[in-house]
Design a protein around this motif. Structure first.
Motif, PDB file in Angstrom:
ATOM      1  N   SER A  22      21.635  50.600 -62.124  1.00 12.63           N
ATOM      2  CA  SER A  22      21.435  49.158 -62.297  1.00 12.63           C
ATOM      3  C   SER A  22      20.349  48.843 -63.315  1.00 12.63           C
ATOM      4  N   THR A  24      18.506  45.038 -64.929  1.00 13.58           N
ATOM      5  CA  THR A  24      18.466  43.605 -65.192  1.00 13.58           C
ATOM      6  C   THR A  24      17.414  43.348 -66.256  1.00 13.58           C
ATOM      7  N   LYS A  73      22.326  38.269 -66.487  1.00  9.95           N
ATOM      8  CA  LYS A  73      21.386  39.164 -67.181  1.00  9.95           C
ATOM      9  C   LYS A  73      21.350  40.522 -66.487  1.00  9.95           C
ATOM     10  N   SER A  74      22.546  41.070 -66.333  1.00  8.84           N
ATOM     11  CA  SER A  74      22.702  42.349 -65.673  1.00  8.84           C
ATOM     12  C   SER A  74      23.482  43.292 -66.578  1.00  8.84           C
TER      13      SER A  74
END
Lengths: 116, 113
Positions: A22, A24, A73-74
């Motif tokens: 992940s 961001t 915004k990932s």
């Protein structure tokens, strides 16, 4: 100023399985680039995949693909069919699109271990 | 194609001493970067050159760090005097233009004792 956050300091996966890392970021820019870099113990940063923000289609490079969600915004990285050689530190990075200066802003990194 | 070359690979110095790192970019690459990577963190840009001109040195501690790229090819980064907090890996990278892929060297690991 831009910031990049990787919330997973460490992850592990079994060989041949799929893992998602992940990332961001925070920016007020509309045009920019996003990257995933791999850093093995040799310390050399190696570009894994690149995404231009204006492109809606997610980038793919063989076993590596991204899920780019601009509104959220990932920018996550999916590694399919994980291999032992994928063991490394992975960094998410952001770069503004401007006429001069192309600074990469990196996240803190995620240490990925692929287990046999 | 030869990659980005950096030397030395490792350096140990005492605080208040000076140290210099050298980088030879990929042939033809006009853009050269120096990044500092403190253990457990992502790299942080210190300085960016376009040919022999400085494009971005906003995060370079100019009271102790200096860098040059006199002929627009290889580059040196100097620290004088070094502090304990300068212990890090110093990465050099180059690219053909500012918006093409940046290729990194293997870095110099500096330990200040």
């Amino acid at each position: 100023a831009q910031t990049v956050t990787q919330s997973q300091p460490e992850m592990s996966v079994q060989e041949a399985e799929t893992v998602t890392l992940s990332c961001t970021y925070d920016t007020s820019e509309n045009n920019y680039y996003l990257f995933w870099y791999k850093q093995p113990p040799s310390r050399q940063m190696i570009l894994v995949i690149r995404q231009e923000a204006y492109k809606q289609q997610n980038a793919t490079e063989n076993r590596f693909s991204v899920n780019f969600q601009k509104a959220a915004k990932s920018f996550s990285l999916k590694i399919s069919d994980s291999q032992l050689g994928d063991t490394a530190m992975y960094f998410c990075a952001f770069m503004k699109h401007k006429s001069s200066g192309s600074r990469l802003t990196f996240g803190e990194g995620t240490q990925l271990t692929v287990n046999p | 194609e030869a990659g980005v070359a950096q030397s030395p690979r490792y350096k140990i110095i005492e605080k208040r001493q000076s140290v210099a790192f050298w980088c030879n970019p990929i042939s033809g690459h006009a853009t050269l970067y120096w990044y500092q990577q403190i253990l457990g963190q992502g790299p942080k840009l210190l300085i960016q050159f376009q040919n022999n001109g400085v494009v971005d040195d906003s995060q370079l501690p100019k009271d102790r760090f200096s860098a040059e790229r006199l002929k627009g090819v290889d580059s040196t980064l100097k620290i004088q005097p070094a502090k304990l907090e300068d212990s890090a890996v110093y990465l050099c990278a180059s690219s053909f233009t500012p918006y093409t892929e940046a290729f990194f060297g293997q870095g110099t690991r500096l330990t200040v004792v």
